[in-house]
Design an enzyme around this catalytic site. Structure first.
Site, PDB file in Angstrom:
ATOM      1  N   GLY A  49      31.350  34.293  34.566  1.00  0.00           N
ATOM      2  CA  GLY A  49      31.460  34.231  33.114  1.00  0.00           C
ATOM      3  C   GLY A  49      32.354  35.265  32.480  1.00  0.00           C
ATOM      4  N   THR A  50      33.059  36.060  33.300  1.00  0.00           N
ATOM      5  CA  THR A  50      33.898  37.110  32.700  1.00  0.00           C
ATOM      6  C   THR A  50      35.026  36.534  31.848  1.00  0.00           C
ATOM      7  OG1 THR A  50      35.117  37.212  34.796  1.00  0.00           O
ATOM      8  CG2 THR A  50      33.441  38.896  34.417  1.00  0.00           C
ATOM      9  N   CYS A 110      35.197  33.562  30.280  1.00  0.00           N
ATOM     10  CA  CYS A 110      34.636  32.985  29.060  1.00  0.00           C
ATOM     11  C   CYS A 110      34.260  34.093  28.079  1.00  0.00           C
ATOM     12  CB  CYS A 110      33.397  32.152  29.384  1.00  0.00           C
ATOM     13  SG  CYS A 110      33.665  30.803  30.542  1.00  0.00           S
ATOM     14  N   LYS A 127      45.605  37.887  33.139  1.00  0.00           N
ATOM     15  CA  LYS A 127      44.484  38.667  33.663  1.00  0.00           C
ATOM     16  C   LYS A 127      44.636  38.884  35.170  1.00  0.00           C
ATOM     17  CE  LYS A 127      41.670  35.570  32.176  1.00  0.00           C
ATOM     18  NZ  LYS A 127      40.501  34.756  31.765  1.00  0.00           N
TER      19      LYS A 127
END
Length: 278
Positions: free
Chosen positions: A216-217, A219, A181
């Site tokens: 939280g992206t 997760c 990512k």
């Protein structure tokens, strides 16, 4: 009526609790729900945190984590599993044992080794345990740029370096696929992810959303991949749909607290009712 167990896919998240509700178990269960997947969980640690940061972390015992997993699998069964924050080597090795014994496949592993800002979250023993015990069972792992640097020893600043890192992780760590990512990269590389499964080397890119509220992206992405796999999607399709879900959640990110807010998991409801306040 048909038995609902035959109709509703089930996913399991093995991760930590975020008291602020932005990441961890809380984000995973919301993501499962908005994919119409029943979410189950095994909590590995409890954190005291909010939008400003983490003030305390308490680990559960490896035995308690294992008991949660066993309870879910023996009664309900799961169609896909994801792991998030596992915190220490003892929990990691216990989870790997459960994954193998209970045949928890497909398995999405979010390493949760380093934050998006580059802060290391687990110690070197835990990183070794991930490499040796859990990664070989993974259907896909989803390291961010900094985690990929630790796993490969490379400095990642270009797309070509992301390609090289993805290939090295695949070749050296025994995973079936890897998604590196690039959310922390700058300029035109921001938000580009690189996929490699031993055959296909591909970039994935969606619209860039300008928001500081991105908690939280990681997760959410891994949970959305698991949810799509639980519904029977092929792996690459599951990843494409998960990335689109996160992009839309970022569009509806929440301005709450005094720090970095979370992504907006309930955006499907807002899209159905545009007059609702954000």
């Amino acid at each position: 009526m048909a038995n609902s167990q035959q109709l509703i896919p089930v996913a399991l998240t093995i991760a930590g609790s975020d008291s602020g509700g932005g990441a961890g178990i809380q984000a995973d269960l919301r993501t499962f729900a908005f994919h119409c997947v029943h979410g189950t969980s095994a909590i590995t640690c409890v954190t005291a945190q909010n939008t400003l940061g983490v003030t305390r972390v308490d680990a559960l015992s490896p035995q308690a984590v294992a008991a949660q997993i066993t309870a879910v699998v023996e009664d309900i069964g799961v169609q896909a599993t994801k792991t998030g924050m596992l915190l220490n080597s003892e929990i990691i090795r216990q989870v790997a044992t459960q994954v193998e014994a209970l045949h928890l496949q497909p398995l999405v592993v979010d390493p949760v080794m380093v934050s998006r800002t580059g802060a290391q979250l687990i110690d070197d023993q835990a990183i070794t345990a991930l490499r040796e015990s859990l990664f070989p069972h993974a259907t896909v792992i989803t390291p961010n740029r900094y985690e990929a640097e630790i796993l490969t020893g490379l400095k990642i600043q270009t797309l070509e370096q992301m390609y090289t890192a993805a290939q090295q992780i695949y070749d050296q760590l025994g995973v079936r696929a890897v998604l590196v990512k690039g959310g922390s990269l700058q300029g035109c590389l921001r938000g580009i992810d690189v996929w490699f499964d031993g055959k296909q080397l591909q970039t994935l890119q969606t619209q860039i959303i300008e928001t500081p509220h991105t908690h939280g992206t990681g997760c959410t992405l891994s949970a959305a991949i698991a949810a799509n796999l639980a519904k029977g999607e092929e792996l690459f399709s599951a990843i494409e749909k998960a990335k689109a879900y996160v992009t839309q959640a970022l569009q509806f990110s929440l301005t709450i607290g005094q720090g970095q807010g979370p992504v907006g998991h309930f955006f499907p409801l807002l899209l159905q009712n545009p007059s609702s306040s954000r």
